[in-house]
Design a protein around this motif. Structure first.
Motif, PDB file in Angstrom:
ATOM      1  N   THR A 111       0.859  -1.185   0.000  1.00  0.00           N
ATOM      2  CA  THR A 111       0.000   0.000   0.000  1.00  0.00           C
ATOM      3  C   THR A 111       0.895   1.234   0.000  1.00  0.00           C
ATOM      4  O   THR A 111       1.748   1.374   0.875  1.00  0.00           O
ATOM      5  CB  THR A 111      -0.880   0.030   1.271  1.00  0.00           C
ATOM      6  N   THR A 112       0.682   2.129  -0.979  1.00  0.00           N
ATOM      7  CA  THR A 112       1.492   3.353  -1.021  1.00  0.00           C
ATOM      8  C   THR A 112       0.669   4.585  -0.629  1.00  0.00           C
ATOM      9  O   THR A 112       1.203   5.684  -0.534  1.00  0.00           O
ATOM     10  CB  THR A 112       2.112   3.562  -2.416  1.00  0.00           C
ATOM     11  N   GLY A 113      -0.627   4.427  -0.397  1.00  0.00           N
ATOM     12  CA  GLY A 113      -1.451   5.540   0.055  1.00  0.00           C
ATOM     13  C   GLY A 113      -2.915   5.215  -0.150  1.00  0.00           C
ATOM     14  O   GLY A 113      -3.214   4.194  -0.761  1.00  0.00           O
TER      15      GLY A 113
ATOM     16  N   ALA B 168       2.447  -1.068  -6.623  1.00  0.00           N
ATOM     17  CA  ALA B 168       1.898  -0.118  -5.643  1.00  0.00           C
ATOM     18  C   ALA B 168       0.380  -0.258  -5.609  1.00  0.00           C
ATOM     19  O   ALA B 168      -0.257  -0.390  -6.649  1.00  0.00           O
ATOM     20  CB  ALA B 168       2.276   1.302  -6.041  1.00  0.00           C
ATOM     21  N   VAL B 169      -0.199  -0.248  -4.406  1.00  0.00           N
ATOM     22  CA  VAL B 169      -1.653  -0.416  -4.291  1.00  0.00           C
ATOM     23  C   VAL B 169      -2.253   0.748  -3.521  1.00  0.00           C
ATOM     24  O   VAL B 169      -1.682   1.230  -2.545  1.00  0.00           O
ATOM     25  CB  VAL B 169      -2.015  -1.730  -3.558  1.00  0.00           C
ATOM     26  N   ASN B 170      -3.426   1.185  -3.982  1.00  0.00           N
ATOM     27  CA  ASN B 170      -4.183   2.223  -3.295  1.00  0.00           C
ATOM     28  C   ASN B 170      -5.059   1.548  -2.225  1.00  0.00           C
ATOM     29  O   ASN B 170      -5.871   0.672  -2.533  1.00  0.00           O
ATOM     30  CB  ASN B 170      -5.049   2.959  -4.331  1.00  0.00           C
TER      31      ASN B 170
ATOM     32  N   SER C 149       4.444   8.175   7.594  1.00  0.00           N
ATOM     33  CA  SER C 149       5.537   7.396   8.198  1.00  0.00           C
ATOM     34  C   SER C 149       5.154   5.922   8.324  1.00  0.00           C
ATOM     35  O   SER C 149       6.022   5.044   8.322  1.00  0.00           O
ATOM     36  CB  SER C 149       5.898   7.975   9.564  1.00  0.00           C
ATOM     37  N   ALA C 150       3.874   5.641   8.414  1.00  0.00           N
ATOM     38  CA  ALA C 150       3.413   4.249   8.505  1.00  0.00           C
ATOM     39  C   ALA C 150       3.458   3.593   7.119  1.00  0.00           C
ATOM     40  O   ALA C 150       3.951   2.467   6.962  1.00  0.00           O
ATOM     41  CB  ALA C 150       1.999   4.209   9.068  1.00  0.00           C
ATOM     42  N   LEU C 151       2.980   4.325   6.105  1.00  0.00           N
ATOM     43  CA  LEU C 151       2.999   3.801   4.731  1.00  0.00           C
ATOM     44  C   LEU C 151       4.412   3.433   4.297  1.00  0.00           C
ATOM     45  O   LEU C 151       4.623   2.427   3.610  1.00  0.00           O
ATOM     46  CB  LEU C 151       2.471   4.868   3.759  1.00  0.00           C
ATOM     47  N   LEU C 152       5.377   4.281   4.699  1.00  0.00           N
ATOM     48  CA  LEU C 152       6.760   4.064   4.259  1.00  0.00           C
ATOM     49  C   LEU C 152       7.287   2.693   4.669  1.00  0.00           C
ATOM     50  O   LEU C 152       8.077   2.089   3.946  1.00  0.00           O
ATOM     51  CB  LEU C 152       7.671   5.153   4.853  1.00  0.00           C
ATOM     52  N   VAL C 153       6.845   2.191   5.817  1.00  0.00           N
ATOM     53  CA  VAL C 153       7.396   0.921   6.309  1.00  0.00           C
ATOM     54  C   VAL C 153       6.984  -0.238   5.401  1.00  0.00           C
ATOM     55  O   VAL C 153       7.836  -0.978   4.890  1.00  0.00           O
ATOM     56  CB  VAL C 153       6.961   0.647   7.764  1.00  0.00           C
ATOM     57  N   GLY C 154       5.678  -0.394   5.154  1.00  0.00           N
ATOM     58  CA  GLY C 154       5.208  -1.520   4.340  1.00  0.00           C
ATOM     59  C   GLY C 154       5.629  -1.384   2.885  1.00  0.00           C
ATOM     60  O   GLY C 154       6.056  -2.361   2.250  1.00  0.00           O
ATOM     61  N   ALA C 155       5.520  -0.152   2.353  1.00  0.00           N
ATOM     62  CA  ALA C 155       5.887   0.062   0.947  1.00  0.00           C
ATOM     63  C   ALA C 155       7.380  -0.203   0.759  1.00  0.00           C
ATOM     64  O   ALA C 155       7.790  -0.860  -0.214  1.00  0.00           O
ATOM     65  CB  ALA C 155       5.527   1.487   0.526  1.00  0.00           C
TER      66      ALA C 155
END
Ligand code: KG4
Ligand code: ZN
Length: 337
Positions: free
Chosen positions: A82-84, A111-113, A89-95
């Protein structure tokens, strides 16, 4: 094998989640590590606490989902993340973790919405996504989307201020109830009278597909000094009724206007039983059907992200490792038209 093996990571808010899907329809594993208890004492999600916990848990969650799927990292064909939208700061970890796996193993990244994950979750496991109106009601978003099929969306309307779930959470906090507020308000409301307090149905008749819930929250705040703990159940029931009535009537009207016969509901507020009753009744009155995401798919999870990713992958969509994260909705996929 009925298609490529895809591993999806989801860390847009306070759940560290991973899922493995084979093709578009066969779920091989799904793990959700919730941090809700950590954030409960703050009455909401604290971004830095969330991202630090994602970082600590993401590798363990991946190991667990691989164990469920019965394969190793080397068997994964596509890594999705998930990129958004969500907390930056949370998105950055999984992406970043998904990109790291892709880079290290020389496999593609997708990349997934996050909203597309919710939007398609009522059709989870199905080969194709039918034409319908999607109602996404989560803690972060409230949207009405005209769906032509997977990947073909027109944003009809959205909340201009608070999301429906956010309104439940904020009103619960005002009333001294726990977090997340939706289930707490629903439980209190069961013993209450929904007609007791007159609360605004903001934008119910606005003629467009947008929503607004912050005025409703303020109306509850103004009532507080005039009420006591004995009125709490009635307040909860009256508030819940106001939210549900607006959601149901606007979804049904959007479907009628766009000539769609089906409404697909997703997101955490989709768990609300009163919403189910009211929307089902209104839809039936207009000859419409309602599809609900299964309860385990309503709150954040990576299975829905994996399903959306698998649909995109099959449609030929590819992402670059240089893909950025996007904290707000304003991405291409849901540009309002
Ligand atoms: O979909 P989700 O995980 O949120 C985001 O992705 O943003 O859903 C969480 C939201 C919270 O705001 C929570 O209060 C709400 O869904 N929720 C409910 C119920 N269960 C969860 N709202 C109303 N009634 C419920 N039973
Ligand atoms: Zn969500």
């Amino acid at each position: 094998m009925s298609g490529p093996l895809l591993l999806a990571l989801e860390t847009s808010c306070d759940e560290t989640a991973a899922a493995v899907i084979e093709g578009v329809s066969r779920l091989r594993g799904s793990v959700v590590a919730s941090q809700a208890d950590l954030h409960a004492k703050y009455g909401g999600v604290v971004p830095e606490v969330a991202s630090r916990n994602h970082l600590a848990h993401v590798r363990g969650v991946v190991d667990e989902v691989l164990a469920q799927s019965g394969g190793g990292l080397g068997e994964i064909d596509v890594f999705a993340g998930t990129t958004g939208p969500g907390l930056a700061s949370a998105l950055l970890v999984g992406a970043s973790a998904a990109k790291g796996f892709a880079l290290a193993l020389d496999k593609p990244f997708l990349a997934v919405n996050h909203i597309e994950g919710h939007l398609l979750s009522p059709f989870f496991g199905e080969e194709t996504v039918p034409e319908c109106i999607g109602l996404v009601v989560s803690g972060g978003h409230t949207l009405l989307v005209d769906i032509e099929g997977a990947g073909r969306y027109r944003l009809l309307g959205r909340t201009l201020d608070d999301a429906a779930g956010e309104a439940f959470d904020k009103v619960a906090k005002l009333l001294g109830l726990g977090y997340p507020g939706g289930p707490e308000i629903e439980a209190e409301a069961r013993a209450g009278a929904a007609g007791r307090f007159e609360l605004p149905r903001s934008m119910k008749c606005s003629g467009d597909d947008d929503f607004s819930f912050s005025g409703l929250k303020t109306a509850v705040r103004y009532l507080l000094p005039k009420t006591s703990a004995a009125d709490r159940a009635d307040l909860c029931a009256s508030f819940q009724e106001a939210v549900v009535e607006v959601l149901a009537s606007k979804a049904v009207r959007a479907a009628a206007r766009r000539g769609r016969k089906l409404i697909a509901v997703s997101g955490g507020v989709g768990l609300n039983r009163r919403l189910r009753e009211v929307l089902e009744a209104e839809a039936a009155g207009r000859g419409l059907e309602v599809r609900w995401a299964e309860p385990w798919l309503c709150t954040d999870n990576a299975a829905m992200v994996a399903y959306a990713a698998a649909q995109r992958w099959r449609a030929g969509v590819r992402s670059s490792l240089a893909e950025d994260i996007f904290p707000t909705l304003g991405a291409d996929l849901f540009a309002k038209s």
